[in-house]
Design an enzyme around this catalytic site. Structure first.
Site, PDB file in Angstrom:
ATOM      1  N   GLY A  50       1.834  -1.021   9.718  1.00  0.00           N
ATOM      2  CA  GLY A  50       2.054  -1.353   7.921  1.00  0.00           C
ATOM      3  C   GLY A  50       1.073  -0.117   7.667  1.00  0.00           C
ATOM      4  N   GLY A  51       0.567  -0.679   6.264  1.00  0.00           N
ATOM      5  CA  GLY A  51      -0.579   0.584   6.060  1.00  0.00           C
ATOM      6  C   GLY A  51      -1.783   0.648   6.481  1.00  0.00           C
TER       7      GLY A  51
ATOM      8  N   ASP B  17      -9.799   1.453   2.940  1.00  0.00           N
ATOM      9  CA  ASP B  17      -9.740   1.056   4.729  1.00  0.00           C
ATOM     10  C   ASP B  17     -10.227   2.193   5.952  1.00  0.00           C
ATOM     11  OD1 ASP B  17      -8.783  -1.635   3.791  1.00  0.00           O
ATOM     12  OD2 ASP B  17      -6.301  -0.583   3.521  1.00  0.00           O
TER      13      ASP B  17
ATOM     14  N   LYS C  36       1.021  -1.586   0.103  1.00  0.00           N
ATOM     15  CA  LYS C  36       0.202  -0.278   0.068  1.00  0.00           C
ATOM     16  C   LYS C  36       0.946   1.155  -0.368  1.00  0.00           C
ATOM     17  CE  LYS C  36      -3.748  -2.110   2.230  1.00  0.00           C
ATOM     18  NZ  LYS C  36      -4.209  -2.075   3.575  1.00  0.00           N
TER      19      LYS C  36
ATOM     20  N   TYR D 200      -9.203 -11.593   7.908  1.00  0.00           N
ATOM     21  CA  TYR D 200     -10.676 -12.191   7.124  1.00  0.00           C
ATOM     22  C   TYR D 200     -10.477 -13.613   6.978  1.00  0.00           C
ATOM     23  CZ  TYR D 200      -9.943 -10.754   2.848  1.00  0.00           C
ATOM     24  OH  TYR D 200      -9.467 -10.381   2.111  1.00  0.00           O
TER      25      TYR D 200
HETATM   26  P1  NDP Z   1       1.958  -4.351   5.839  1.00  0.00           P
HETATM   27  O1  NDP Z   1       2.930  -5.333   5.307  1.00  0.00           O
HETATM   28  O2  NDP Z   1       1.813  -2.829   5.793  1.00  0.00           O
HETATM   29  O3  NDP Z   1       2.597  -4.308   7.610  1.00  0.00           O
HETATM   30  C1  NDP Z   1       2.366  -5.244   8.294  1.00  0.00           C
HETATM   31  C2  NDP Z   1       2.923  -5.272   9.434  1.00  0.00           C
HETATM   32  O4  NDP Z   1       2.364  -6.329  10.415  1.00  0.00           O
HETATM   33  C3  NDP Z   1       3.730  -4.770  10.328  1.00  0.00           C
HETATM   34  O5  NDP Z   1       4.018  -3.579  10.843  1.00  0.00           O
HETATM   35  C4  NDP Z   1       5.048  -6.044   9.929  1.00  0.00           C
HETATM   36  O6  NDP Z   1       5.812  -5.473  11.464  1.00  0.00           O
HETATM   37  C5  NDP Z   1       3.772  -6.621  11.417  1.00  0.00           C
HETATM   38  N1  NDP Z   1       4.110  -8.174  10.885  1.00  0.00           N
HETATM   39  C6  NDP Z   1       3.828  -9.194  10.211  1.00  0.00           C
HETATM   40  N2  NDP Z   1       4.427 -10.235  10.640  1.00  0.00           N
HETATM   41  C7  NDP Z   1       4.051 -10.043  11.669  1.00  0.00           C
HETATM   42  C8  NDP Z   1       4.494 -10.843  13.003  1.00  0.00           C
HETATM   43  N3  NDP Z   1       4.406 -12.350  12.706  1.00  0.00           N
HETATM   44  N4  NDP Z   1       4.796 -10.749  13.884  1.00  0.00           N
HETATM   45  C9  NDP Z   1       4.477  -9.056  14.285  1.00  0.00           C
HETATM   46  N5  NDP Z   1       3.990  -8.520  13.200  1.00  0.00           N
HETATM   47  C10 NDP Z   1       3.592  -8.802  12.073  1.00  0.00           C
HETATM   48  O7  NDP Z   1       0.517  -4.980   5.739  1.00  0.00           O
HETATM   49  P2  NDP Z   1      -0.750  -4.173   5.694  1.00  0.00           P
HETATM   50  O8  NDP Z   1      -1.170  -3.473   7.074  1.00  0.00           O
HETATM   51  O9  NDP Z   1      -1.440  -3.685   4.479  1.00  0.00           O
HETATM   52  O10 NDP Z   1      -1.672  -5.049   6.174  1.00  0.00           O
HETATM   53  C11 NDP Z   1      -2.515  -6.202   7.264  1.00  0.00           C
HETATM   54  C12 NDP Z   1      -3.190  -6.502   7.580  1.00  0.00           C
HETATM   55  O11 NDP Z   1      -4.473  -6.430   7.344  1.00  0.00           O
HETATM   56  C13 NDP Z   1      -2.685  -8.187   6.649  1.00  0.00           C
HETATM   57  O12 NDP Z   1      -3.073  -9.090   7.371  1.00  0.00           O
HETATM   58  C14 NDP Z   1      -4.269  -7.842   5.414  1.00  0.00           C
HETATM   59  O13 NDP Z   1      -5.069  -9.341   4.636  1.00  0.00           O
HETATM   60  C15 NDP Z   1      -5.128  -7.374   6.342  1.00  0.00           C
HETATM   61  N6  NDP Z   1      -6.061  -6.286   5.877  1.00  0.00           N
HETATM   62  C16 NDP Z   1      -7.724  -6.548   6.269  1.00  0.00           C
HETATM   63  C17 NDP Z   1      -8.714  -5.559   5.351  1.00  0.00           C
HETATM   64  C18 NDP Z   1     -10.106  -5.910   5.791  1.00  0.00           C
HETATM   65  O14 NDP Z   1     -10.607  -5.219   4.726  1.00  0.00           O
HETATM   66  N7  NDP Z   1     -10.198  -7.051   6.666  1.00  0.00           N
HETATM   67  C19 NDP Z   1      -8.382  -3.914   5.012  1.00  0.00           C
HETATM   68  C20 NDP Z   1      -7.173  -4.039   5.042  1.00  0.00           C
HETATM   69  C21 NDP Z   1      -5.328  -5.212   5.608  1.00  0.00           C
HETATM   70  P3  NDP Z   1       7.201  -4.393  10.812  1.00  0.00           P
HETATM   71  O15 NDP Z   1       7.042  -3.186  10.261  1.00  0.00           O
HETATM   72  O16 NDP Z   1       7.938  -5.051  12.482  1.00  0.00           O
HETATM   73  O17 NDP Z   1       7.928  -5.629   9.620  1.00  0.00           O
END
Ligand code: NDP
Length: 264
Positions: free
Chosen positions: A122-123, A99, A63, A208
């Site tokens: 993240g995003g 979102d 994103k 989800y």
């Molecule tokens: P990003 O990749 O931008 O961010 C992911 C975040 O998760 C980072 O802060 C990362 O930490 C952290 N992370 C990843 N793996 C782990 C782990 N094993 N333990 C702890 N922290 C972890 O992802 P998005 O923000 O784009 O999306 C995140 C989630 O939200 C996804 O699962 C997506 O499917 C879901 N989503 C659902 C939506 C809906 O409509 N229901 C809409 C948007 C997203 P670090 O910075 O340290 O790497």
């Protein structure tokens, strides 16, 4: 025929193709929606153009890359600096973030909320923190690492990594990490999660279609909770409205999109 797609890594779990194709079919719109597995986010724009797409959704982890590659960014996406919806307008990529509004429409059922702890940076965490703040709910960010915290510090949002966080009372605990999406991990260490849940009024996992370890812990705690389905529907309806250039009202888009959920 117009072609739309969702970019992500992973992307095979995404319900977006079914959701949007159900709306196109119900409204008689000549369009189709596919998945694009994208490993290198820097290629998003080139692939969008080479596939001759009319629009796209962007999911984990691209994103912020999408925000960088749009010709113009509109609405709350400018503040969030993350784009989940792209619409081609006169040959230019216009970026939006649905979102944030989608999420806010789903938290009403928890009653009055003063503050919320967002797990992840993240995003999605950006979108939710800006939206919560606009809704006068104080957000705090907790992430496993510090590398993505700069955005939140610049915005004046409390943001911590595991090492410098001290547990406090938060009305709502929201998981926006991808922990549990394609593994069996919790987003934060279990003792800390249990302490936070014991002091909160409710919890949301934005993931989800899967009972994540986080969701399992919430169920055991007995707190009111939601998974990401309501948010998915709300952001999808808003994205579809943008894809169809506002030609079809929201209340004609929502019913067929909602019906697609029972087809899973
Ligand atoms: P990003 O990749 O931008 O961010 C992911 C975040 O998760 C980072 O802060 C990362 O930490 C952290 N992370 C990843 N793996 C782990 C782990 N094993 N333990 C702890 N922290 C972890 O992802 P998005 O923000 O784009 O999306 C995140 C989630 O939200 C996804 O699962 C997506 O499917 C879901 N989503 C659902 C939506 C809906 O409509 N229901 C809409 C948007 C997203 P670090 O910075 O340290 O790497």
């Amino acid at each position: 025929m117009k072609h739309f797609s969702i970019f992500g890594d992973p992307v095979s779990h995404s319900r977006s193709p079914l959701m949007h194709n159900s709306v196109f079919k119900a409204l008689g719109v000549c369009a189709c929606y596919s998945r694009t597995h994208l490993h290198d986010g820097a290629q998003l724009r080139d692939i969008f153009l080479s596939k001759k797409l009319s629009g796209a959704n962007v999911t984990v982890p691209h994103k912020e890359a999408a925000y960088q590659q749009c010709d113009e960014v509109r609405g709350i996406a400018k503040e969030i600096q993350a784009v989940n919806t792209i619409v081609l307008e006169k040959g230019r990529l216009i970026g939006y973030n649905t979102d944030a509004d989608g999420f806010m429409s789903t938290i009403q059922s928890f009653g009055p909320i003063r503050n919320a702890l967002i797990l992840g940076a993240g995003g999605t965490a950006r979108a939710l923190s800006i939206a919560l703040r606009q809704g006068e709910i104080t957000p705090t960010i907790l992430n496993r690492s510090s590398r993505r915290l700069g955005f939140f510090h610049n915005e004046g949002i409390y943001a911590y990594c595991w090492d410098d966080f001290v547990a406090a009372e938060y009305d709502l605990i929201i998981n926006t990490t991808s922990a549990g999406l394609s593994d069996n991990e919790l987003p934060i260490p279990r003792p800390l999660l249990l302490e936070l849940l014991s002091r909160s009024k409710g919890a949301i996992d934005v993931i989800y279609g899967k009972e994540t370890p986080f969701l399992q812990e919430i169920k055991v705690s007995g707190l009111p909770y939601k998974d990401g389905s309501d948010m998915l529907l709300a952001q999808g309806v808003l994205a579809n409205y943008l894809f169809l250039n506002g030609k079809y009202p929201i209340d004609t888009i929502e019913p067929p999109m909602k019906r697609s959920f029972i087809l899973q």
